[in-house]
Write a protein that holds these residues in place. Structure first.
Motif, PDB file in Angstrom:
ATOM      1  N   LYS A   1      -0.430   8.090   6.421  1.00  0.00           N
ATOM      2  CA  LYS A   1      -1.395   7.113   6.953  1.00  0.00           C
ATOM      3  C   LYS A   1      -0.971   5.686   6.615  1.00  0.00           C
ATOM      4  O   LYS A   1      -1.067   4.790   7.456  1.00  0.00           O
ATOM      5  CB  LYS A   1      -2.790   7.402   6.415  1.00  0.00           C
ATOM      6  CG  LYS A   1      -3.398   8.661   6.986  1.00  0.00           C
ATOM      7  CD  LYS A   1      -4.754   8.960   6.372  1.00  0.00           C
ATOM      8  CE  LYS A   1      -5.288  10.286   6.908  1.00  0.00           C
ATOM      9  NZ  LYS A   1      -6.557  10.662   6.268  1.00  0.00           N
ATOM     10  N   SER A   2      -0.504   5.478   5.399  1.00  0.00           N
ATOM     11  CA  SER A   2      -0.063   4.140   4.994  1.00  0.00           C
ATOM     12  C   SER A   2       1.153   3.688   5.796  1.00  0.00           C
ATOM     13  O   SER A   2       1.247   2.519   6.178  1.00  0.00           O
ATOM     14  CB  SER A   2       0.281   4.121   3.501  1.00  0.00           C
ATOM     15  OG  SER A   2      -0.846   4.362   2.717  1.00  0.00           O
TER      16      SER A   2
ATOM     17  N   GLU B   1      -0.066  13.120   2.767  1.00  0.00           N
ATOM     18  CA  GLU B   1      -1.052  12.762   3.786  1.00  0.00           C
ATOM     19  C   GLU B   1      -1.424  11.278   3.686  1.00  0.00           C
ATOM     20  O   GLU B   1      -1.446  10.570   4.696  1.00  0.00           O
ATOM     21  CB  GLU B   1      -2.308  13.622   3.616  1.00  0.00           C
ATOM     22  CG  GLU B   1      -3.347  13.394   4.693  1.00  0.00           C
ATOM     23  CD  GLU B   1      -4.566  14.294   4.509  1.00  0.00           C
ATOM     24  OE1 GLU B   1      -5.638  13.879   4.971  1.00  0.00           O
ATOM     25  OE2 GLU B   1      -4.443  15.391   3.923  1.00  0.00           O
ATOM     26  N   ARG B   2      -1.661  10.808   2.481  1.00  0.00           N
ATOM     27  CA  ARG B   2      -1.985   9.383   2.286  1.00  0.00           C
ATOM     28  C   ARG B   2      -0.805   8.502   2.674  1.00  0.00           C
ATOM     29  O   ARG B   2      -0.975   7.459   3.300  1.00  0.00           O
ATOM     30  CB  ARG B   2      -2.365   9.120   0.836  1.00  0.00           C
ATOM     31  CG  ARG B   2      -3.713   9.626   0.461  1.00  0.00           C
ATOM     32  CD  ARG B   2      -4.065   9.226  -0.963  1.00  0.00           C
ATOM     33  NE  ARG B   2      -5.196   9.978  -1.417  1.00  0.00           N
ATOM     34  CZ  ARG B   2      -5.339  10.478  -2.631  1.00  0.00           C
ATOM     35  NH1 ARG B   2      -4.402  10.289  -3.534  1.00  0.00           N
ATOM     36  NH2 ARG B   2      -6.413  11.156  -2.959  1.00  0.00           N
TER      37      ARG B   2
ATOM     38  N   GLY C   1       1.407   4.202  -3.054  1.00  0.00           N
ATOM     39  CA  GLY C   1       1.336   5.641  -2.846  1.00  0.00           C
ATOM     40  C   GLY C   1       2.541   6.402  -3.383  1.00  0.00           C
ATOM     41  O   GLY C   1       2.469   7.603  -3.633  1.00  0.00           O
TER      42      GLY C   1
ATOM     43  N   ASP D   1       0.832  -1.203   0.000  1.00  0.00           N
ATOM     44  CA  ASP D   1       0.000   0.000   0.000  1.00  0.00           C
ATOM     45  C   ASP D   1       0.874   1.263   0.000  1.00  0.00           C
ATOM     46  O   ASP D   1       0.569   2.234  -0.701  1.00  0.00           O
ATOM     47  CB  ASP D   1      -0.944   0.022   1.204  1.00  0.00           C
ATOM     48  CG  ASP D   1      -2.009  -1.064   1.139  1.00  0.00           C
ATOM     49  OD1 ASP D   1      -2.261  -1.602   0.035  1.00  0.00           O
ATOM     50  OD2 ASP D   1      -2.583  -1.381   2.198  1.00  0.00           O
TER      51      ASP D   1
ATOM     52  N   VAL E   1      -1.478  16.071  -0.734  1.00  0.00           N
ATOM     53  CA  VAL E   1      -2.448  14.973  -0.610  1.00  0.00           C
ATOM     54  C   VAL E   1      -1.724  13.627  -0.592  1.00  0.00           C
ATOM     55  O   VAL E   1      -2.054  12.745   0.215  1.00  0.00           O
ATOM     56  CB  VAL E   1      -3.494  15.033  -1.748  1.00  0.00           C
ATOM     57  CG1 VAL E   1      -4.358  13.783  -1.780  1.00  0.00           C
ATOM     58  CG2 VAL E   1      -4.355  16.286  -1.616  1.00  0.00           C
ATOM     59  N   GLU E   2      -0.723  13.467  -1.453  1.00  0.00           N
ATOM     60  CA  GLU E   2       0.033  12.212  -1.479  1.00  0.00           C
ATOM     61  C   GLU E   2       0.801  12.012  -0.177  1.00  0.00           C
ATOM     62  O   GLU E   2       0.891  10.880   0.328  1.00  0.00           O
ATOM     63  CB  GLU E   2       0.993  12.203  -2.668  1.00  0.00           C
ATOM     64  CG  GLU E   2       0.297  12.046  -4.002  1.00  0.00           C
ATOM     65  CD  GLU E   2       1.221  12.238  -5.190  1.00  0.00           C
ATOM     66  OE1 GLU E   2       1.038  11.529  -6.196  1.00  0.00           O
ATOM     67  OE2 GLU E   2       2.129  13.111  -5.122  1.00  0.00           O
TER      68      GLU E   2
END
Length: 120
Positions: free
Chosen positions: A99-100, A95-96, A78, A74, A92-93
């Motif tokens: 989380k990953s 932030e993702r 990203g 995952d 945005v990337e």
């Protein structure tokens, strides 16, 4: 040690993987600010973290860390576009990815705990 050289080698590879897993995740998290679009070294930082995580994706399931391998996949997803395009990450990337990476950290901690709770 067992009488089977393959089993012994796999045990050594698994132990080495286990001892480096948390550090690889920590290093990837520490590199987040360096991967931002505005950072001059962003493409290189993205490529380095991508290679590091790709190693977890490939080796993890082979040596008994299937959930860590999946979570690392995952993270790798990203990073894929930015790595291919040789660019930094958008907000945005990042932030993702944050989380990953957190999910990977939690999953790896569980698998490492399971490894340490197995009697030798």
């Amino acid at each position: 040690m067992t009488a089977d050289p393959f089993t012994d080698r796999l045990a050594r590879v698994r132990a080495r993987f286990a001892t480096t897993l948390a550090g690889k995740i920590d290093d990837s998290c520490a590199a987040l600010s360096q991967m931002a679009d505005a950072a001059p070294s962003a493409p290189a930082a993205v490529a380095e973290v991508y290679r590091c995580v790709h190693g977890i994706v490939g080796v993890g399931p082979t040596v008994g860390f299937p959930d860590s391998g999946s979570a690392a996949h995952d993270v790798e997803d990203g990073l894929h576009s930015a790595q291919q395009e040789r660019r930094g990450l958008t907000a945005v990337e990042i932030e993702r990815l944050t989380k990953s990476l957190q999910a990977l950290r939690e999953i790896a901690a569980r698998e490492l705990q399971s490894l340490h709770s197995i009697p030798s």
